[in-house]
Motif scaffolding. Structure first.
Motif: not given
Length: 149
Positions: A25-26, A28-30, A32-33, A130
């Motif tokens: 969870a920590m 994944l956003p990085v 995906l960016l 995005y």
């Protein structure tokens, strides 16, 4: 401190259940960016390259024009030929003639007769949507200058 509470605290610290989910969870956003940035910049570079190739093709088409013909039936306007070639060569999207500018530069003492073809302020359409607008270009442009033979 009680012995039982010390053991419970020790067991809690050594327990690693759920840590993989938390790490995922920590990260994944990085991830995906970065992933969408690579896709978006690749798409932008592809559009930019296609636009430059289309403008070069327009300049090449204009240099093949026979504008020196005196009879109207055989005369070809290099500006019209350049605009048509740019619009035809940019096959990715719809480009109107309002974005294409072509000017014949007459020969002077140091340089031959040449044509300048340019596309300015052509709107770039993102593929993912995005990334924030500050990270990607809003408009693309290209210019080509070629001498007549």
């Amino acid at each position: 401190m009680d012995v039982r509470s010390g053991r419970a605290a020790h067991r809690f610290i050594l327990n690693s259940q759920g840590s993989a989910g938390l790490e995922f969870a920590m990260v994944l956003p990085v991830f995906l960016l970065i992933f969408f940035a690579v896709i978006e910049y690749g798409w932008c570079f592809f559009n930019w390259t296609l636009l430059h190739n289309a403008v070069s093709e327009g300049a090449r088409a204009a240099t093949r024009a026979r504008d020196w013909e005196t009879e109207d039936a055989f005369a070809e306007d290099p500006v019209v030929m350049a605009k048509e070639a740019v619009i035809e060569a940019f096959w990715l999207g719809s480009m109107s003639e309002t974005f294409v500018d072509a000017v014949v530069l007459q020969a002077d003492g140091n340089s031959p007769k040449r044509i300048q073809v340019e596309v300015l302020d052509f709107p770039y359409k993102p593929i993912t949507g995005y990334l924030p607008a500050s990270m990607i270009p809003v408009e693309l442009g290209a210019r080509a200058v070629m001498a007549f033979p």
